[in-house]
Design an enzyme around this catalytic site. Structure first.
Site, mmCIF file in Angstrom:
data_model
loop_
_atom_site.group_PDB
_atom_site.id
_atom_site.type_symbol
_atom_site.label_atom_id
_atom_site.label_comp_id
_atom_site.label_asym_id
_atom_site.label_seq_id
_atom_site.Cartn_x
_atom_site.Cartn_y
_atom_site.Cartn_z
ATOM 1 N N ASP A 121 38.948 5.966 -2.556
ATOM 2 C CA ASP A 121 38.962 7.397 -2.219
ATOM 3 C C ASP A 121 40.413 7.865 -2.020
ATOM 4 O OD1 ASP A 121 37.513 9.891 -0.941
ATOM 5 O OD2 ASP A 121 39.028 9.277 0.513
ATOM 6 N N LYS A 166 42.939 10.619 -4.276
ATOM 7 C CA LYS A 166 43.753 11.677 -3.663
ATOM 8 C C LYS A 166 45.233 11.457 -3.968
ATOM 9 C CE LYS A 166 40.266 12.264 -0.107
ATOM 10 N NZ LYS A 166 39.806 11.754 1.181
ATOM 11 N N LYS A 224 37.146 15.195 -5.592
ATOM 12 C CA LYS A 224 38.333 14.372 -5.906
ATOM 13 C C LYS A 224 38.030 13.295 -6.945
ATOM 14 C CE LYS A 224 36.492 12.850 -1.928
ATOM 15 N NZ LYS A 224 36.253 13.427 -0.637
ATOM 16 N N GLU A 232 41.708 22.615 -3.375
ATOM 17 C CA GLU A 232 42.360 22.302 -2.093
ATOM 18 C C GLU A 232 41.518 21.319 -1.272
ATOM 19 O OE1 GLU A 232 45.564 23.783 -0.676
ATOM 20 O OE2 GLU A 232 45.026 21.836 0.135
ATOM 21 N N GLU A 251 30.243 5.602 5.627
ATOM 22 C CA GLU A 251 28.938 5.622 4.953
ATOM 23 C C GLU A 251 28.279 4.245 5.072
ATOM 24 O OE1 GLU A 251 28.352 7.954 1.901
ATOM 25 O OE2 GLU A 251 29.977 9.286 2.527
ATOM 26 N N ASN A 264 26.665 19.039 3.007
ATOM 27 C CA ASN A 264 27.541 19.188 4.186
ATOM 28 C C ASN A 264 28.484 20.372 4.043
ATOM 29 O OD1 ASN A 264 26.667 16.834 5.560
ATOM 30 N ND2 ASN A 264 27.813 15.602 4.083
ATOM 31 N N VAL A 265 29.162 20.451 2.889
ATOM 32 C CA VAL A 265 30.175 21.487 2.702
ATOM 33 C C VAL A 265 29.543 22.764 2.150
ATOM 34 C CG1 VAL A 265 32.432 22.024 1.724
ATOM 35 C CG2 VAL A 265 31.839 19.632 2.192
ATOM 36 N N ARG A 296 19.197 20.040 -6.028
ATOM 37 C CA ARG A 296 18.208 19.206 -6.713
ATOM 38 C C ARG A 296 16.822 19.473 -6.160
ATOM 39 N NH1 ARG A 296 21.597 13.780 -6.097
ATOM 40 N NH2 ARG A 296 21.577 14.643 -4.009
ATOM 41 N N GLY A 306 34.391 16.855 6.965
ATOM 42 C CA GLY A 306 33.470 17.634 7.794
ATOM 43 C C GLY A 306 33.120 18.920 7.065
HETATM 44 P P1 NAP Z 1 26.415 16.348 -0.106
HETATM 45 O O1 NAP Z 1 26.169 16.618 1.343
HETATM 46 O O2 NAP Z 1 25.931 15.073 -0.689
HETATM 47 O O3 NAP Z 1 25.761 17.570 -0.928
HETATM 48 C C1 NAP Z 1 25.650 17.554 -2.309
HETATM 49 C C2 NAP Z 1 24.818 18.773 -2.724
HETATM 50 O O4 NAP Z 1 24.822 18.832 -4.150
HETATM 51 C C3 NAP Z 1 23.376 18.714 -2.287
HETATM 52 O O5 NAP Z 1 22.945 19.973 -1.839
HETATM 53 C C4 NAP Z 1 22.613 18.319 -3.554
HETATM 54 O O6 NAP Z 1 21.323 18.899 -3.668
HETATM 55 C C5 NAP Z 1 23.494 18.929 -4.635
HETATM 56 N N1 NAP Z 1 23.395 18.201 -5.880
HETATM 57 C C6 NAP Z 1 23.783 16.931 -6.137
HETATM 58 N N2 NAP Z 1 23.523 16.593 -7.414
HETATM 59 C C7 NAP Z 1 22.957 17.685 -7.978
HETATM 60 C C8 NAP Z 1 22.449 17.970 -9.263
HETATM 61 N N3 NAP Z 1 22.463 17.053 -10.228
HETATM 62 N N4 NAP Z 1 21.944 19.205 -9.491
HETATM 63 C C9 NAP Z 1 21.901 20.139 -8.530
HETATM 64 N N5 NAP Z 1 22.367 19.928 -7.271
HETATM 65 C C10 NAP Z 1 22.888 18.714 -7.002
HETATM 66 O O7 NAP Z 1 27.966 16.464 -0.447
HETATM 67 P P2 NAP Z 1 29.139 17.077 0.457
HETATM 68 O O8 NAP Z 1 29.482 16.125 1.532
HETATM 69 O O9 NAP Z 1 28.822 18.484 0.785
HETATM 70 O O10 NAP Z 1 30.366 17.030 -0.592
HETATM 71 C C11 NAP Z 1 30.421 17.911 -1.693
HETATM 72 C C12 NAP Z 1 31.738 17.710 -2.444
HETATM 73 O O11 NAP Z 1 32.831 18.012 -1.562
HETATM 74 C C13 NAP Z 1 31.975 16.281 -2.934
HETATM 75 O O12 NAP Z 1 32.668 16.330 -4.165
HETATM 76 C C14 NAP Z 1 32.868 15.680 -1.862
HETATM 77 O O13 NAP Z 1 33.688 14.639 -2.356
HETATM 78 C C15 NAP Z 1 33.705 16.887 -1.495
HETATM 79 N N6 NAP Z 1 34.251 16.817 -0.150
HETATM 80 C C16 NAP Z 1 33.430 16.593 0.901
HETATM 81 C C17 NAP Z 1 33.970 16.527 2.186
HETATM 82 C C18 NAP Z 1 33.078 16.291 3.379
HETATM 83 O O14 NAP Z 1 33.589 16.237 4.499
HETATM 84 N N7 NAP Z 1 31.775 16.166 3.215
HETATM 85 C C19 NAP Z 1 35.359 16.655 2.382
HETATM 86 C C20 NAP Z 1 36.186 16.908 1.273
HETATM 87 C C21 NAP Z 1 35.621 16.988 0.010
HETATM 88 P P3 NAP Z 1 20.099 18.451 -2.691
HETATM 89 O O15 NAP Z 1 20.520 18.903 -1.330
HETATM 90 O O16 NAP Z 1 18.940 19.208 -3.188
HETATM 91 O O17 NAP Z 1 19.997 16.978 -2.840
#
Ligand code: NAP
Length: 438
Positions: A202, A206, A106, A130, A191, A16-17, A48, A308
């Protein structure tokens, strides 16, 4: 801009990010270079699954499954994989190889922040995060930099959009918790497994990060007293509304002096009644906000989208530009100050008000007995309201009592509730919620 130096950027994760961060790095390369004083060149993206569909179209040759090789040859590493391992090891490896790291993780920071901060200090690199608290809202840098000449006394945050959406839904439609949760899941705010959000974990992660930066002391997850929103009922919300309050899940970090005169910080997460005119009461839906009280600045509020892909990417890019500027200027600077060493105080030391709902027998003298019990525990009552109900079948009358106390120590309030619970005229204690902002 060919004369600018190039800084190599490694991105871990393209979900997502991460996908939005990659898009901005590529699309806004010239603007970022102008602001940074160096070109930020995306060297590779570790994922992955190389064949997975991505939210953004990105050059195939950037993708790799070998994150380790990528981080060993980068000036800047952006960790957006989430989870503890391999994120932790990759961040440590990156810093040991001289890279500044930006993360939004976090869970990892709350669990093992001290190890990471130590390694950053040792390696002389910057670790910034941040995006880990309140998504797009610039809150950590204002606390760390803008307010570093002031003394923060209290932080109140709505830092979990899922629970704010659920509570707001319950407040505006009268829905029960389970129905509001189902609606949040249907709209993608919660989720499939909502445990981390609804149990407050969560928000607790924070809270630990906010408290650490605000009070210049490292607080870990185990320092945070945590209560989620699963026991908040539609009746609690309705009663709160009638009394002029709204219920919010707050992350609270505040400086207190306990009964023995020891100064410390109480860090906690729990559902809280706020007066409807409090600025945080206006934070609706899945939005986040952080309310800060500082000795000289007074009251400040930061509001915006707490999650987001694109909003969160904004916070990540801000950290990246800041870290890159420091590299260009020739030094990481101090990333964090931990000069405070203020102890964390247990929840018993917190000073708060309680809202208590009681189902009592409708007998003469009941109110006086309850009031006396409160007085014996040194807790004074601010508001006491009684509503009489008659059971249509049995014709037995019972009374519903709603009490709001003045501020008192948590330990005294908890002991009062226990004593009230044991009174023979009490049918049940229907709710016990903390009140802030009065
Ligand atoms: P996500 O959509 O689940 O994406 C995770 C990414 O990491 C995927 O591309 C995945 O690869 C890759 N990945 C996971 N394990 C891996 C491994 N062992 N080796 C290589 N690649 C790996 O997560 P997200 O929502 O973007 O969030 C990312 C981080 O930002 C998290 O720490 C989350 O807490 C934080 N965050 C997210 C948000 C939000 O709104 N989403 C807000 C604030 C903070 P594949 O795609 O190939 O599976």
């Amino acid at each position: 801009m060919s004369e600018l130096r190039t800084l190599k950027v490694a991105l871990l994760g393209c979900g997502n990010v991460g996908a939005q961060v990659a898009r901005i790095l590529i699309d806004d390369a010239d603007a970022l270079a102008a602001r940074t004083g160096a070109r930020l060149e995306l060297q590779g993206i570790a994922v992955r699954n190389l064949d997975a569909e991505r939210d953004v179209e990105l050059p195939k040759e950037l993708f790799t499954t070998d994150a380790e090789v990528l981080v060993k040859d980068a000036d800047l590493v952006i960790e957006l994989m989430g989870g503890i391992e391999p994120a932790r090891t990759l961040i440590l490896t990156a810093m040991r190889h001289g890279a500044c790291v930006v993360s939004g993780n976090k869970a990892l920071l709350a669990q093992d922040g001290p190890t990471l901060y130590e390694e950053a200090d040792k390696a002389g690199v910057q670790l910034s995060y941040e995006a880990a608290v309140a998504g797009a809202i610039p809150i950590l840098r204002p606390i760390r930099d803008s307010l570093s000449g002031d003394r923060i006394t209290r932080v109140l945050g709505i830092v979990n959009g899922t629970t704010n959406f659920i509570l707001d839904q319950m407040d505006s439609t009268g829905a029960q918790f389970a129905d509001a949760l189902a609606e949040a899941q249907r709209l993608g705010y919660a989720e499939a497994d909502p445990t981390a959000d609804i149990e407050g974990y969560d928000a607790a992660a924070k809270a630990a990060i906010l408290a650490s930066l605000s009070f210049h002391t490292r607080f870990a997850l185990e320092d945070v007293s945590c209560e989620g929103i699963t026991s908040v009922t539609a009746a609690d919300i309705a009663a709160a509304k009638e009394a002029g309050f709204v219920i919010k899940l707050l992350a609270i970090a505040e400086k207190l002096v306990d009964e023995d005169g020891k100064t410390g910080v109480s860090v906690r997460v729990h559902p809280t009644l706020l007066p409807r005119e409090h600025p945080l009461a206006a934070v609706r839906g899945a939005f986040n906000a952080v309310f800060i009280e500082a000795e000289n600045a007074g009251e400040l509020m930061f509001y915006g989208q707490g999650a987001g892909g694109t909003p969160t990417a904004s916070a990540v890019l801000g950290d990246l530009v800041s870290a890159a500027r420091r590299i260009v200027l020739g030094g990481p600077g101090r990333t964090e100050t931990t000069t405070g060493h203020v102890p964390s105080l247990p929840i018993d030391a917190a000073v708060t008000s309680y809202y208590i709902g009681l189902d009592v027998a409708d007998q003469p003298g009941v109110l006086a007995r309850i009031a006396q019990l409160f007085a014996e525990h040194g807790v004074s009552i601010e508001i006491m309201r009684q509503t009489i109900h008659r059971d249509a079948d049995s014709n037995v009358e019972s009374a519903e009592l709603r009490i709001v106390t003045h501020r008192a120590r948590e330990a005294a309030l908890a002991a009062t509730v226990e004593a009230v619970r044991r009174l023979d005229v009490i049918n049940s204690v229907t709710s016990v919620l903390r009140v802030e902002g009065v």
